[in-house]
Structures are given as C-alpha cells and as structure tokens.
Design a protein around this motif. Structure first.
Motif, PDB file in Angstrom:
ATOM      1  N   TYR A  38       0.812  -1.221   0.000  1.00 30.09           N
ATOM      2  CA  TYR A  38       0.000   0.000   0.000  1.00 30.09           C
ATOM      3  C   TYR A  38       0.849   1.277   0.000  1.00 30.09           C
ATOM      4  O   TYR A  38       0.334   2.372  -0.272  1.00 30.09           O
ATOM      5  CB  TYR A  38      -0.980  -0.006   1.178  1.00 30.09           C
ATOM      6  N   LYS A  39       2.144   1.147   0.310  1.00 28.34           N
ATOM      7  CA  LYS A  39       3.037   2.313   0.312  1.00 28.34           C
ATOM      8  C   LYS A  39       3.696   2.557  -1.046  1.00 28.34           C
ATOM      9  O   LYS A  39       4.349   3.584  -1.245  1.00 28.34           O
ATOM     10  CB  LYS A  39       4.127   2.134   1.369  1.00 28.34           C
ATOM     11  N   LEU A  40       3.531   1.626  -1.980  1.00 30.00           N
ATOM     12  CA  LEU A  40       4.162   1.772  -3.295  1.00 30.00           C
ATOM     13  C   LEU A  40       3.495   2.893  -4.084  1.00 30.00           C
ATOM     14  O   LEU A  40       2.262   3.041  -4.055  1.00 30.00           O
ATOM     15  CB  LEU A  40       4.055   0.468  -4.079  1.00 30.00           C
ATOM     16  N   PRO A  41       4.263   3.711  -4.804  1.00 31.65           N
ATOM     17  CA  PRO A  41       3.656   4.776  -5.623  1.00 31.65           C
ATOM     18  C   PRO A  41       2.744   4.200  -6.705  1.00 31.65           C
ATOM     19  O   PRO A  41       3.128   3.268  -7.422  1.00 31.65           O
ATOM     20  CB  PRO A  41       4.865   5.476  -6.242  1.00 31.65           C
ATOM     21  N   ALA A  42       1.545   4.759  -6.789  1.00 31.12           N
ATOM     22  CA  ALA A  42       0.634   4.376  -7.871  1.00 31.12           C
ATOM     23  C   ALA A  42       1.012   5.092  -9.163  1.00 31.12           C
ATOM     24  O   ALA A  42       0.770   4.588 -10.261  1.00 31.12           O
ATOM     25  CB  ALA A  42      -0.801   4.716  -7.474  1.00 31.12           C
TER      26      ALA A  42
END
Length: 482
Positions: A456-460
């Motif tokens: 969930y912390k990965l850049p979209a």
C-alpha cells in the motif's frame, strides 16, 4: 543577557578580538559594538524610531547587515528579516502585515517602494549616549515562515526566545570564543540568522562568505581563515559532494564542528561525513522557525541512531500528544510537541486565542508526526498535513522518499497524496522524482521498492520532474506538487 548585551561585554573584555571577517576586512568586537550603536543612532535620526516600530531588513550576509540588525534592536525596534529575492506579492503581504517605518537593504524583485541602502544606515554620525537594555518579553524579530504547508505566518520572537535558543544551541555544539565560523547560509532565515547570533554571543569570529555558490571560494576561505566550523543544509552537502567529491576530508584536523539543518539526509551521506571528518563534531538539528533547534544529534557519538532526529536539545522538552491533547507513551505515534523558552511568544497580527490553539498543556504543536523511543530519540514520520491515508493506513512521505533516494539514478524525490481514481482506497501515493539516468524505468523503480515497502506504500504514479520545490532552508514543499 540579550545577544546585544553579550556583544557589548565582549567589546569591553576582548575589544581587539576579531568579530567579523569579509575578504580582507576585519572588524573587532570594539568596532562591531560602535558600528551597531551608529546604526541604532541613524535609524532613530532618520525615522524617529520608537520602541516596537518595525523595520523590514532585506538580509544579505554582509557587515552592514550585521550592524543594521543589531542596531535596530539597540534602538528599540523590531527587525523583520526577508530574503533580498523576495517577490512582489510576498513583500507586499509582509509590508501590509507589519506596517514598517522603512525597508532597508536591497530588493531585486520588488518595484514601487523606497528601499534604503544599508550603507546610508551605517554611515558615521554621532554615537548614542547610552544603550537601554530591552525587556526580555519585548519582541525582537518577526520571521515570516516559508510556508511548507500553508500561508506564511509572522513568527514573533522576543529577546528571551533568542537568548534561550542561543544558549541551547551553543550548549550542544560547544562553541567557544576560539571558533572561526564560515557563514554560507541565508541570514534571512532562522538557521543562518541563528548562526550569526550563536557565534557572536560566544565571542567567536564570523567569516561572511554569503553562499556555497563557489566551491573554490568556500575551500579557499576555509583554508585562509583556518575556519573551525560552518553550517549547511543537506542540499548544500549534496552540492559540495557533487562538485568537490571528498575534498572536505582535507580539513578533518581543522574542522571542530558542523551544524546541519533539518531536512532529509540519507544515512549513507551521514556515514560518509563521519568517514571524511572523524574528529569533527557533526551536529544535525530538528526545529522550526517557531521553535529553533528543538532536538539535536551528533553523528559520531550517536552513530547507531542516525535514522532519528536525535534527542531534545539542552533545556528543551519534547513530548508526543494525540489529537485530543493527551500525552502519549513511548513508541506511540502522534504530534511532536516541544516546550522551552526558545518557543515563539506569539504570531504577529493573530489573536491570542488562535495562538493558544497551537499548544497542548504548554507544549508547542509542531505539526509533525512522530514518536519517541525508549531511549528518548525522536523518530519523525512526516508533516501531519502531508501524511497519505491509503485505505485508512497512514503512509509517511519521508519513508518512501528515503528509499526512492537510495535507488541509483534517482537524485531526489517527493511523495504526495493523490485521489484513488477507483474511489476504493481514498488516497494513493504519487512520487515525483528527479532522475539523472534516462534508462531507469518505472518498472525498475517499483522492483527496487517492493522488497522494502508494503504494497500500500508503493507509488501508484511516478512522475519525472526537473526540480523538487523547496524552501530556502531546503525543506520540501510537498503541497506545491499537489
């Protein structure tokens, strides 16, 4: 004692000790005090300055600036330091807010207003008869914030605030009258102006370089004047390292201390400085304009805590509170709050009721999110307004940026919240990166991030930009990227 009183004491007890150096010019403490008195006389003569009147001072690292700054205080005025490159809109906002009796210095981007050159303020006239000590609650300076999270505020600092901050800083860094400091920081901001006060209050010598623009001049003056210390922001270290490699290591036996400002610096860069300067006291602070240098750490003695912001500065208390103003125990995240005589006395032109909202039980609310570990070290997460809420889970931009910046090919980065186009998670992470490797793809970046970050912390979204907006003191202005 106020800083001015301390300078006066040095002029009596050590009149021939050098206070200021600029090129070939040297000014002793006796001369410094006399020229500050002359500047005070002039602002009274020219403007009929009364106690509490404001003067805007376009601040450049020159001897005349030092005379004018302390001269305004000696005359009973309130100094409003601003950057010489302040734009028209910001200048008019500050002018409207403070209603100054005059503006001094040189403004490069402002038209339509009279600005008095500093040379006229510091010309020789009759000396003042006496210096009247100010009340410690009297406002000395108003510093307008650079606005990382909103509109600039006028931070009022009284004489007690300034003297307390100097005491806290000098106690930690261990400055002495034997120090010769190279000043290459903007003096219109809290960090650089604080270094002026710290050195002169201790009776040290201040070498007025002005900026880090010329590495040849920086290293030349460092050698010529046998400088024992200097201050820098992490971006300055990046510039020094890029243009001169490991050259700073040549001064390992000469440099006694360095003070580093409070913005992101990788552990790898901290380790490199420790390697190059094994005998130097390398100090990094955490603070705000409202609460200068509230925490400190020293890289060598606290090497196993380089990923923290250090511990509370001498004579300062740091605590963590929740949104309801309840103090939180060790290891629980909340708002970082600080307490001490260095904390601002008020916001200019704001009601006391509004100012009181920025305190929990006597502790100033910094707006930063973090926690204290069992040893009292402060772990910062991010500005509260900049935290990213992904499906109810909080993401610190600083955490993601720290890992992004460690990827070869990425020079620097900044992360902000973006709306989830599917409307499921509320917000997602968007990363802005400055890249010097054209072959580095988004796929490469995400592959490097996945082993080190939760999904969930990965850049979209990853967007490449030429520059990350920052304040003059090097802090990322994330809200400008939204």
């Amino acid at each position: 004692m106020t800083i001015e009183e301390q300078i006066y004491q040095h002029s009596i007890h050590y009149p021939d000790h050098v206070a200021l150096i600029a090129g070939d010019e040297r000014v002793t403490y006796a001369q410094l005090w006399q020229r500050c008195l002359l500047a005070a006389t002039n602002v009274r003569r020219l403007f009929g300055l009364r106690k509490g009147d404001r003067i805007i001072l376009a601040a450049s690292a020159s001897m005349d600036f030092v005379y004018a700054y302390f001269g305004i205080h000696i005359a009973g005025g309130v100094c409003v330091p601003i950057d010489p490159d302040t734009n028209q809109t910001r200048y008019e906002l500050i002018r409207e807010s403070t209603q100054p009796v005059c503006t001094m210095g040189a403004l490069h981007k402002v038209e339509g207003f009279r600005v008095l050159p500093l040379g006229e303020v510091c010309a020789a006239y009759e000396q003042m008869d006496a210096y009247v000590h100010p009340d410690e609650e009297q406002i000395a300076d108003i510093l307008f914030t650079t606005g990382t999270t909103g509109a600039p505020k006028g931070v009022a600092l009284n004489y007690r605030n300034l003297a307390a901050a100097v005491r806290n800083i000098n106690t930690f860094i261990e400055n002495t009258a034997e120090d010769v400091e190279l000043l290459a920081l903007p003096v219109s901001h809290s960090f650089g102006l604080g270094r002026v006060r710290c050195v002169l209050s201790q009776g040290g010598s201040l070498v007025l370089l002005g900026s880090f623009a010329s590495m040849k001049k920086f290293f030349g003056w460092m050698e010529q004047y046998r400088c024992t210390g200097f201050g820098m922001v992490p971006a300055s270290w990046g510039y020094i390292k890029k243009l001169s490699g490991r050259k700073i290591g040549q001064f390992a036996d000469q440099l006694r201390y360095i003070e580093i400002g409070s913005s992101f610096m990788s552990v790898e860069d901290k380790d490199l400085l420790c390697e190059l300067l094994p005998k130097t006291r390398i100090c990094m602070h955490y603070g705000l304009t409202e609460a200068s240098r509230s925490a400190f750490m020293e890289f060598h003695t606290e090497h196993d805590k380089l990923d923290t912001a250090g511990k509370a500065s001498p004579y300062v208390e740091v605590a963590i509170f929740d949104t309801d103003g309840k103090r939180l125990p060790t290891s629980m995240e909340g708002e970082v709050c600080v307490k001490g005589d260095h904390v601002t006395c008020s916001y200019w032109n704001e009601p006391e009721e509004r100012f009181a909202q920025d305190f929990f039980d006597g502790y100033f609310r910094t707006g930063d999110c973090g926690y204290l570990d069992a040893e009292g070290y402060l772990h910062l997460k991010s500005r509260i307004k900049e935290m990213i809420n992904v499906g109810g889970k909080k993401v610190s931009p600083m955490e993601v940026e720290g890992i992004l910046n460690s990827i070869p090919g990425i020079v620097e980065s900044a992360c902000v919240a973006m709306p989830d186009p599917e409307g499921v998670m509320g917000e997602l992470v968007k990363a802005f990166i400055v890249c010097d490797d054209e072959t580095l793809t988004d796929t490469d970046i995400l592959a490097a991030l996945r082993p080190r970050l939760e999904a969930y912390k990965l850049p979209a979204v990853i967007e490449r930009v030429s520059v990350i907006p920052k304040t003059a003191s090097g802090k990322i202005q994330r809200l400008k990227l939204k």
